[in-house]
Every structure is written in C-alpha cells, then in structure tokens.
Design a protein around this motif. Structure first.
Motif, PDB file in Angstrom:
ATOM      1  N   GLN A   1       0.959  -1.341   0.096  1.00 22.29           N
ATOM      2  CA  GLN A   1       0.115  -0.136  -0.047  1.00 22.29           C
ATOM      3  C   GLN A   1       0.900   1.344  -0.007  1.00 22.29           C
ATOM      4  N   VAL A   2       0.686   2.002  -1.080  1.00 17.87           N
ATOM      5  CA  VAL A   2       1.545   3.295  -1.070  1.00 17.87           C
ATOM      6  C   VAL A   2       0.912   4.342  -0.325  1.00 17.87           C
ATOM      7  N   GLN A   3       1.900   4.801   0.670  1.00 19.22           N
ATOM      8  CA  GLN A   3       1.517   6.177   1.718  1.00 19.22           C
ATOM      9  C   GLN A   3       2.420   7.198   1.439  1.00 19.22           C
ATOM     10  N   LEU A   4       2.099   8.562   1.742  1.00 19.27           N
ATOM     11  CA  LEU A   4       3.115   9.491   1.747  1.00 19.27           C
ATOM     12  C   LEU A   4       2.569  10.429   2.940  1.00 19.27           C
ATOM     13  N   VAL A   5       3.421  10.838   3.771  1.00 23.37           N
ATOM     14  CA  VAL A   5       3.218  11.650   4.980  1.00 23.37           C
ATOM     15  C   VAL A   5       4.110  12.687   4.992  1.00 23.37           C
ATOM     16  N   GLU A   6       3.679  14.171   5.033  1.00 20.32           N
ATOM     17  CA  GLU A   6       4.338  15.255   4.849  1.00 20.32           C
ATOM     18  C   GLU A   6       4.586  15.675   6.363  1.00 20.32           C
ATOM     19  N   SER A   7       5.438  16.315   7.011  1.00 22.34           N
ATOM     20  CA  SER A   7       5.610  16.797   8.194  1.00 22.34           C
ATOM     21  C   SER A   7       6.784  18.018   7.937  1.00 22.34           C
ATOM     22  N   GLY A   8       6.779  18.859   8.919  1.00 22.12           N
ATOM     23  CA  GLY A   8       7.859  20.180   9.072  1.00 22.12           C
ATOM     24  C   GLY A   8       7.379  21.416   8.582  1.00 22.12           C
ATOM     25  N   GLY A   9       6.025  21.509   8.191  1.00 26.78           N
ATOM     26  CA  GLY A   9       5.737  22.867   8.077  1.00 26.78           C
ATOM     27  C   GLY A   9       5.568  23.673   9.451  1.00 26.78           C
ATOM     28  N   GLY A  10       5.330  25.125   8.942  1.00 30.46           N
ATOM     29  CA  GLY A  10       5.306  25.808  10.036  1.00 30.46           C
ATOM     30  C   GLY A  10       5.273  27.468   9.574  1.00 30.46           C
ATOM     31  N   LEU A  11       5.402  28.280  10.594  1.00 32.60           N
ATOM     32  CA  LEU A  11       5.735  29.927  10.312  1.00 32.60           C
ATOM     33  C   LEU A  11       7.051  30.301  10.338  1.00 32.60           C
ATOM     34  N   VAL A  12       7.514  30.764   9.289  1.00 32.36           N
ATOM     35  CA  VAL A  12       8.713  31.054   9.209  1.00 32.36           C
ATOM     36  C   VAL A  12       8.900  32.594   8.535  1.00 32.36           C
ATOM     37  N   GLN A  13       9.997  33.360   9.411  1.00 33.13           N
ATOM     38  CA  GLN A  13      10.094  34.816   8.754  1.00 33.13           C
ATOM     39  C   GLN A  13      10.958  34.627   7.236  1.00 33.13           C
ATOM     40  N   PRO A  14      10.560  35.727   6.544  1.00 29.64           N
ATOM     41  CA  PRO A  14      11.247  36.059   5.247  1.00 29.64           C
ATOM     42  C   PRO A  14      12.595  36.056   5.340  1.00 29.64           C
ATOM     43  N   GLY A  15      13.524  35.076   4.548  1.00 25.35           N
ATOM     44  CA  GLY A  15      14.758  34.815   4.449  1.00 25.35           C
ATOM     45  C   GLY A  15      15.182  33.831   5.169  1.00 25.35           C
ATOM     46  N   GLY A  16      14.238  33.084   6.011  1.00 21.23           N
ATOM     47  CA  GLY A  16      14.448  31.953   6.770  1.00 21.23           C
ATOM     48  C   GLY A  16      14.452  30.642   6.013  1.00 21.23           C
ATOM     49  N   SER A  17      14.535  29.548   6.765  1.00 22.74           N
ATOM     50  CA  SER A  17      14.689  28.344   6.196  1.00 22.74           C
ATOM     51  C   SER A  17      13.798  27.301   6.986  1.00 22.74           C
ATOM     52  N   LEU A  18      13.524  26.176   6.332  1.00 19.41           N
ATOM     53  CA  LEU A  18      12.814  25.236   6.795  1.00 19.41           C
ATOM     54  C   LEU A  18      13.013  24.076   5.716  1.00 19.41           C
ATOM     55  N   ARG A  19      12.557  22.849   6.402  1.00 19.59           N
ATOM     56  CA  ARG A  19      12.843  21.460   6.060  1.00 19.59           C
ATOM     57  C   ARG A  19      11.624  20.720   5.891  1.00 19.59           C
ATOM     58  N   LEU A  20      11.185  20.197   5.079  1.00 14.84           N
ATOM     59  CA  LEU A  20       9.899  19.500   4.868  1.00 14.84           C
ATOM     60  C   LEU A  20      10.486  18.200   4.679  1.00 14.84           C
ATOM     61  N   SER A  21       9.397  16.938   5.600  1.00 18.56           N
ATOM     62  CA  SER A  21      10.003  15.546   5.228  1.00 18.56           C
ATOM     63  C   SER A  21       8.717  15.201   4.512  1.00 18.56           C
ATOM     64  N   CYS A  22       8.979  14.154   3.845  1.00 16.67           N
ATOM     65  CA  CYS A  22       7.933  13.144   3.262  1.00 16.67           C
ATOM     66  C   CYS A  22       8.130  11.819   3.496  1.00 16.67           C
ATOM     67  N   ALA A  23       7.754  10.852   4.473  1.00 17.08           N
ATOM     68  CA  ALA A  23       7.962   9.662   4.731  1.00 17.08           C
ATOM     69  C   ALA A  23       6.933   8.872   3.544  1.00 17.08           C
ATOM     70  N   TYR A  24       7.582   7.849   3.295  1.00 18.08           N
ATOM     71  CA  TYR A  24       6.773   7.133   2.029  1.00 18.08           C
ATOM     72  C   TYR A  24       6.980   5.958   2.124  1.00 18.08           C
ATOM     73  N   SER A  25       6.137   4.926   1.830  1.00 23.15           N
ATOM     74  CA  SER A  25       5.987   3.553   1.982  1.00 23.15           C
ATOM     75  C   SER A  25       5.278   2.845   0.919  1.00 23.15           C
ATOM     76  N   GLY A  26       5.586   1.619   0.441  1.00 25.42           N
ATOM     77  CA  GLY A  26       4.991   0.830  -0.561  1.00 25.42           C
ATOM     78  C   GLY A  26       5.472   1.072  -1.801  1.00 25.42           C
ATOM     79  N   PHE A  27       6.511   1.694  -1.985  1.00 24.23           N
ATOM     80  CA  PHE A  27       7.471   1.865  -3.179  1.00 24.23           C
ATOM     81  C   PHE A  27       8.815   2.280  -2.779  1.00 24.23           C
ATOM     82  N   THR A  28       9.769   2.239  -3.725  1.00 25.43           N
ATOM     83  CA  THR A  28      11.179   2.487  -3.544  1.00 25.43           C
ATOM     84  C   THR A  28      11.522   3.459  -4.541  1.00 25.43           C
TER      85      THR A  28
END
Length: 120
Positions: A1-28
């Motif tokens: 079963q294919v699944q994808l789950v994002e996380s890591g979003g939020g509020l950030v100031q202009p010029g800032g950085s953020l890292r989003l994650s995507c955990a996946y399963s059911g495929f490579t």
C-alpha cells in the motif's frame, strides 16, 4: 500500500529556512520518482520539484531554483525538501506525491499536505 506523509511545515520569517519531510511507503525511490508540489491561496497547484533516483536527476521550478534542494534517507524511507531564503510567495500547502513512474507522468498518490507560512 502506497502512503506518503508530509511534516515539518510551520511559520517562518522571510529569508528563513525550513525543511519538509515526506515519509513514504509501498514503493522505492530506486524505481519511482517523487515530487513536491504546493498550492498557494487563490492559486493553482504548482510543481516545485521532482526527484528521480533511477534517472539520476532532480528538477526544480524556476521559482525555487537555487533556494530549494532535495535529499533522501533511504534507511528511513524519507525524502526532504530543504527550503532556504524563503519568501512570502512561498506560502502554501506543500504536498509530496509519486507517479509510480518517472518525472513527467501523472501523479497518482499524494500525501495530506503540510502548511508553510512565510511572514514577518
């Protein structure tokens, strides 16, 4: 079963950085591409990036080129969208998805999305 789950979003100031994650399963990632999309308020969905390990390439939209990068952790079945020099126009809901094929094909499986807000 294919699944994808994002996380890591939020509020950030202009010029800032953020890292989003995507955990996946059911495929490579050895076989199939994974893409990142975003939908800004009142705008159509935009493809931000597509990563294809099998074809050895990563594609970025012009709007994020030079600011966003992709990385993967095969042991965790997770891919990351590292975003730097963020602008208010980067605000939106970010999704990861897979076409179960290579970049350029229709995406068939999607995550639920994670909100990114760039604001002072």
């Amino acid at each position: 079963q294919v699944q994808l789950v994002e996380s890591g979003g939020g509020l950030v100031q202009p010029g800032g950085s953020l890292r989003l994650s995507c955990a996946y399963s059911g495929f490579t990632l050895d076989d199939f591409a994974i893409g990142w999309f975003r939908r800004a308020p009142g705008k159509e969905r935009e493809e931000v990036s597509c990563f294809s390990k099998g074809h050895g390439h990563t594609i970025f939209a012009d709007s994020v080129k030079g600011r966003f990068t992709i990385s993967t952790d095969n042991a965790k079945n997770t891919t990351y969208l590292q975003m730097a020099s963020l602008k208010p126009e980067d605000t939106g809901v970010y999704y990861c998805a897979t076409p179960l094929s290579s970049c350029g094909y229709d995406y068939v499986y999607w995550g639920q999305g994670t909100q990114v807000t760039v604001s002072s």
